[in-house]
Design a protein around this motif. Structure first.
Motif, PDB file in Angstrom:
ATOM      1  N   VAL A 146       0.837  -1.199   0.000  1.00  0.00           N
ATOM      2  CA  VAL A 146       0.000   0.000   0.000  1.00  0.00           C
ATOM      3  C   VAL A 146       0.875   1.253   0.000  1.00  0.00           C
ATOM      4  CG1 VAL A 146      -1.765   1.293   1.256  1.00  0.00           C
ATOM      5  CG2 VAL A 146      -1.808  -1.197   1.278  1.00  0.00           C
ATOM      6  N   PHE A 147       0.568   2.185  -0.911  1.00  0.00           N
ATOM      7  CA  PHE A 147       1.201   3.499  -0.905  1.00  0.00           C
ATOM      8  C   PHE A 147       0.271   4.465  -0.173  1.00  0.00           C
ATOM      9  CE2 PHE A 147       4.015   3.429  -4.992  1.00  0.00           C
ATOM     10  CZ  PHE A 147       4.518   2.196  -4.633  1.00  0.00           C
ATOM     11  N   ILE A 148       0.821   5.278   0.737  1.00  0.00           N
ATOM     12  CA  ILE A 148       0.070   6.352   1.384  1.00  0.00           C
ATOM     13  C   ILE A 148       0.769   7.666   1.081  1.00  0.00           C
ATOM     14  CG2 ILE A 148      -0.705   7.340   3.577  1.00  0.00           C
ATOM     15  CD1 ILE A 148      -0.869   4.509   4.684  1.00  0.00           C
ATOM     16  N   GLY A 239     -22.796  -0.180  -2.222  1.00  0.00           N
ATOM     17  CA  GLY A 239     -23.207  -0.134  -3.620  1.00  0.00           C
ATOM     18  C   GLY A 239     -22.221   0.564  -4.529  1.00  0.00           C
ATOM     19  N   ILE A 240     -20.961   0.554  -4.153  1.00  0.00           N
ATOM     20  CA  ILE A 240     -19.933   1.228  -4.955  1.00  0.00           C
ATOM     21  C   ILE A 240     -19.360   0.231  -5.951  1.00  0.00           C
ATOM     22  CG2 ILE A 240     -17.751   2.482  -4.911  1.00  0.00           C
ATOM     23  CD1 ILE A 240     -18.378   3.186  -1.987  1.00  0.00           C
ATOM     24  N   ARG A 241     -19.482   0.535  -7.206  1.00  0.00           N
ATOM     25  CA  ARG A 241     -18.951  -0.334  -8.254  1.00  0.00           C
ATOM     26  C   ARG A 241     -17.840   0.402  -8.992  1.00  0.00           C
ATOM     27  NH1 ARG A 241     -24.524  -0.982  -8.531  1.00  0.00           N
ATOM     28  NH2 ARG A 241     -25.278  -3.099  -8.055  1.00  0.00           N
ATOM     29  N   SER A 242     -16.622  -0.054  -8.797  1.00  0.00           N
ATOM     30  CA  SER A 242     -15.486   0.528  -9.515  1.00  0.00           C
ATOM     31  C   SER A 242     -14.331  -0.453  -9.453  1.00  0.00           C
ATOM     32  CB  SER A 242     -15.074   1.873  -8.900  1.00  0.00           C
ATOM     33  OG  SER A 242     -14.237   1.697  -7.779  1.00  0.00           O
ATOM     34  N   GLU A 243     -13.345  -0.217 -10.294  1.00  0.00           N
ATOM     35  CA  GLU A 243     -12.163  -1.080 -10.302  1.00  0.00           C
ATOM     36  C   GLU A 243     -11.246  -0.803  -9.120  1.00  0.00           C
ATOM     37  OE1 GLU A 243     -10.443  -1.991 -14.350  1.00  0.00           O
ATOM     38  OE2 GLU A 243     -11.584  -0.185 -14.843  1.00  0.00           O
ATOM     39  N   VAL A 244     -11.474   0.315  -8.446  1.00  0.00           N
ATOM     40  CA  VAL A 244     -10.600   0.727  -7.342  1.00  0.00           C
ATOM     41  C   VAL A 244     -11.173   0.326  -5.989  1.00  0.00           C
ATOM     42  CG1 VAL A 244      -9.541   2.702  -6.172  1.00  0.00           C
ATOM     43  CG2 VAL A 244      -9.682   2.660  -8.684  1.00  0.00           C
ATOM     44  N   ALA A 245     -12.469   0.568  -5.791  1.00  0.00           N
ATOM     45  CA  ALA A 245     -13.084   0.380  -4.474  1.00  0.00           C
ATOM     46  C   ALA A 245     -12.868  -1.032  -3.949  1.00  0.00           C
ATOM     47  CB  ALA A 245     -14.573   0.685  -4.552  1.00  0.00           C
ATOM     48  N   GLY A 246     -12.422  -1.116  -2.707  1.00  0.00           N
ATOM     49  CA  GLY A 246     -12.204  -2.396  -2.051  1.00  0.00           C
ATOM     50  C   GLY A 246     -10.836  -2.994  -2.243  1.00  0.00           C
ATOM     51  N   ARG A 247     -10.061  -2.496  -3.207  1.00  0.00           N
ATOM     52  CA  ARG A 247      -8.737  -3.085  -3.449  1.00  0.00           C
ATOM     53  C   ARG A 247      -7.743  -2.032  -3.940  1.00  0.00           C
ATOM     54  NH1 ARG A 247      -8.344  -5.814  -8.669  1.00  0.00           N
ATOM     55  NH2 ARG A 247      -9.850  -4.918 -10.111  1.00  0.00           N
ATOM     56  N   ALA A 248      -7.750  -0.894  -3.280  1.00  0.00           N
ATOM     57  CA  ALA A 248      -6.853   0.201  -3.653  1.00  0.00           C
ATOM     58  C   ALA A 248      -5.398  -0.157  -3.370  1.00  0.00           C
ATOM     59  CB  ALA A 248      -7.234   1.465  -2.895  1.00  0.00           C
ATOM     60  N   GLN A 249      -4.519   0.382  -4.200  1.00  0.00           N
ATOM     61  CA  GLN A 249      -3.077   0.210  -4.010  1.00  0.00           C
ATOM     62  C   GLN A 249      -2.389   1.509  -3.606  1.00  0.00           C
ATOM     63  OE1 GLN A 249      -3.019  -1.362  -8.039  1.00  0.00           O
ATOM     64  NE2 GLN A 249      -1.999  -3.220  -7.316  1.00  0.00           N
ATOM     65  N   ILE A 250      -2.950   2.636  -4.013  1.00  0.00           N
ATOM     66  CA  ILE A 250      -2.444   3.946  -3.614  1.00  0.00           C
ATOM     67  C   ILE A 250      -3.568   4.671  -2.884  1.00  0.00           C
ATOM     68  CG2 ILE A 250      -1.572   6.185  -4.403  1.00  0.00           C
ATOM     69  CD1 ILE A 250      -0.374   4.765  -6.836  1.00  0.00           C
ATOM     70  N   LEU A 251      -3.298   5.111  -1.653  1.00  0.00           N
ATOM     71  CA  LEU A 251      -4.258   5.855  -0.850  1.00  0.00           C
ATOM     72  C   LEU A 251      -3.807   7.309  -0.781  1.00  0.00           C
ATOM     73  CD1 LEU A 251      -4.717   3.324   2.109  1.00  0.00           C
ATOM     74  CD2 LEU A 251      -6.140   3.557   0.054  1.00  0.00           C
ATOM     75  N   VAL A 252      -4.618   8.200  -1.341  1.00  0.00           N
ATOM     76  CA  VAL A 252      -4.311   9.625  -1.354  1.00  0.00           C
ATOM     77  C   VAL A 252      -5.121  10.289  -0.246  1.00  0.00           C
ATOM     78  CG1 VAL A 252      -4.283  11.742  -2.736  1.00  0.00           C
ATOM     79  CG2 VAL A 252      -3.944   9.511  -3.838  1.00  0.00           C
ATOM     80  N   VAL A 253      -4.428  10.878   0.721  1.00  0.00           N
ATOM     81  CA  VAL A 253      -5.107  11.430   1.894  1.00  0.00           C
ATOM     82  C   VAL A 253      -5.416  12.912   1.681  1.00  0.00           C
ATOM     83  CG1 VAL A 253      -4.053   9.757   3.452  1.00  0.00           C
ATOM     84  CG2 VAL A 253      -2.887  11.932   3.015  1.00  0.00           C
ATOM     85  N   PRO A 254      -6.395  13.452   2.413  1.00  0.00           N
ATOM     86  CA  PRO A 254      -6.751  14.862   2.221  1.00  0.00           C
ATOM     87  C   PRO A 254      -5.661  15.835   2.642  1.00  0.00           C
ATOM     88  CG  PRO A 254      -8.535  13.668   3.316  1.00  0.00           C
ATOM     89  CD  PRO A 254      -7.345  12.762   3.304  1.00  0.00           C
ATOM     90  N   ASP A 255      -4.910  15.505   3.690  1.00  0.00           N
ATOM     91  CA  ASP A 255      -3.884  16.409   4.209  1.00  0.00           C
ATOM     92  C   ASP A 255      -2.859  15.590   4.994  1.00  0.00           C
ATOM     93  OD1 ASP A 255      -4.971  15.974   6.858  1.00  0.00           O
ATOM     94  OD2 ASP A 255      -6.526  17.419   6.338  1.00  0.00           O
ATOM     95  N   LEU A 256      -1.789  16.273   5.390  1.00  0.00           N
ATOM     96  CA  LEU A 256      -0.688  15.586   6.075  1.00  0.00           C
ATOM     97  C   LEU A 256      -1.127  14.982   7.403  1.00  0.00           C
ATOM     98  CD1 LEU A 256       2.975  16.690   6.332  1.00  0.00           C
ATOM     99  CD2 LEU A 256       1.756  16.213   8.445  1.00  0.00           C
ATOM    100  N   GLU A 257      -1.957  15.695   8.146  1.00  0.00           N
ATOM    101  CA  GLU A 257      -2.363  15.193   9.463  1.00  0.00           C
ATOM    102  C   GLU A 257      -3.066  13.844   9.355  1.00  0.00           C
ATOM    103  OE1 GLU A 257      -3.257  18.992  12.287  1.00  0.00           O
ATOM    104  OE2 GLU A 257      -4.590  18.745  10.566  1.00  0.00           O
ATOM    105  N   SER A 258      -4.055  13.767   8.454  1.00  0.00           N
ATOM    106  CA  SER A 258      -4.792  12.514   8.312  1.00  0.00           C
ATOM    107  C   SER A 258      -3.883  11.412   7.779  1.00  0.00           C
ATOM    108  CB  SER A 258      -5.999  12.704   7.393  1.00  0.00           C
ATOM    109  OG  SER A 258      -5.607  13.164   6.114  1.00  0.00           O
TER     110      SER A 258
END
Length: 320
Positions: A146-148, A239-258
């Motif tokens: 996982v990339f954060i 009900g989320i249908r996408s190629e990303v949801a549930g199996r993400a490899q890169i997680l992009v956070v809103p800000d440094l704190e989170s």
């Protein structure tokens, strides 16, 4: 960054990562101010593993003293003398400009000291990209590495900054050999767009930027809450249908704190290891913490080495 006990062994995604780095040409690495046991031993261990070829920059007498005190053999490595940490950072950057190395590695100086020299106008290592940080995390309970990003450099990045942060992470993923078309989840507190949470609006805008070719090489979805990003059942229930949801490899956070809290939660609650690398500069920068285990330090060197090798091969291809 790691919550693992030093010397503790378990089957690791990092084992494959380190093996891959040993299989590519050694990368000359400018190690800035390695004046404590952890940073000096980390550089030497990576060198002995055949991953990097270090040039040690800092007070020569202090480096020699640390090596002697902790029985670290540095006889085969070049040392560039610098009076103190600030001068070591400046000289490290100068050596990159002089094409003496393809990577920087942080020693025992503060991150701010190193990054001041890296980001200095005119003399630093800036490119047209925003500089950002990626934690490459081996979470034992998750299938993928996982990339954060970004949990260490940009405090409150704007939309353009997030575009660069995402592109930097995608480029690292593809160029370092993790795979192609990484699945990128842009995180927020909820999975729907609402004016009450600005990060959801930015997530939607970033996905549209990808649709328009402003971000390339990855599959983006967002906003996604953390559970929807990494758990297929949570995504199904919502009900989320996408190629990303549930199996993400890169997680992009809103800000440094989170991002910082997420990475540390994974480290201390899920016993994940976290390798760190800074991207968007002229060369990859290995950014380690005093709390890192030897394996996490080695993995940080491995990630940056694979990235540097990928950049090298791309440059050769472009020149042909």
């Amino acid at each position: 960054m790691s919550a693992q006990v030093a010397g503790e062994a378990r089957p690791s995604k990092y084992d494959r990562l380190i093996a891959a780095a040993k299989a590519v040409p050694t990368v000359t690495t400018i190690v800035v101010h390695p004046c404590d046991e952890a940073s000096l031993r980390g550089a030497v261990d990576a060198a002995e593993a055949g991953i990097i070829k270090p040039i040690l920059v800092g007070p020569a007498s202090k480096i020699a003293s640390v090596a002697a005190k902790h029985n670290i053999n540095i006889s085969g490595y070049e040392i560039v003398d610098a009076e103190h940490s600030e001068e070591a950072a400046a000289k490290g950057v100068e050596l990159i400009h002089a094409a003496k190395g393809e990577m920087l590695m942080k020693g025992s100086l503060h991150t701010d000291e190193l990054m001041r020299s890296v980001t200095a106008k005119g003399t630093g290592l800036r490119t047209d990209r925003r500089i950002s940080h990626v934690f490459v995390m081996d979470v034992p309970t998750y299938t993928d590495t996982v990339f954060i990003t970004d949990a260490a450099i940009n405090i409150f990045p704007d939309l353009d900054g997030k575009r660069d942060i995402i592109q930097n992470a995608i480029d690292l993923f593809t160029q370092a050999g993790f795979g192609t078309l990484p699945r990128v989840a842009i995180l927020s507190a909820v999975e729907t767009v609402t004016s009450k949470i600005p990060s959801t609006i930015e997530a939607a805008a970033l996905c549209k930027m990808a649709d328009r070719g402003q971000i390339t090489g990855g599959l983006l979805d967002g906003p996604l809450a953390f559970d929807n990003a990494i758990d297929t059942e949570a995504a199904r229930i919502k009900g989320i249908r996408s190629e990303v949801a549930g199996r993400a490899q890169i997680l992009v956070v809103p800000d440094l704190e989170s991002g910082n809290m997420l990475a540390k939660n994974l480290a201390y609650f899920a016993k994940a290891d976290g390798a760190g690398v800074v991207l968007g500069a002229r060369v990859p920068i290995v950014l380690t913490s005093r709390a890192d285990t030897p394996r996490a330090r080695m993995a940080s060197c491995a990630v940056a080495t694979l990235h540097a090798d990928g950049r090298r091969r791309l440059a050769v291809s472009a020149a042909v």
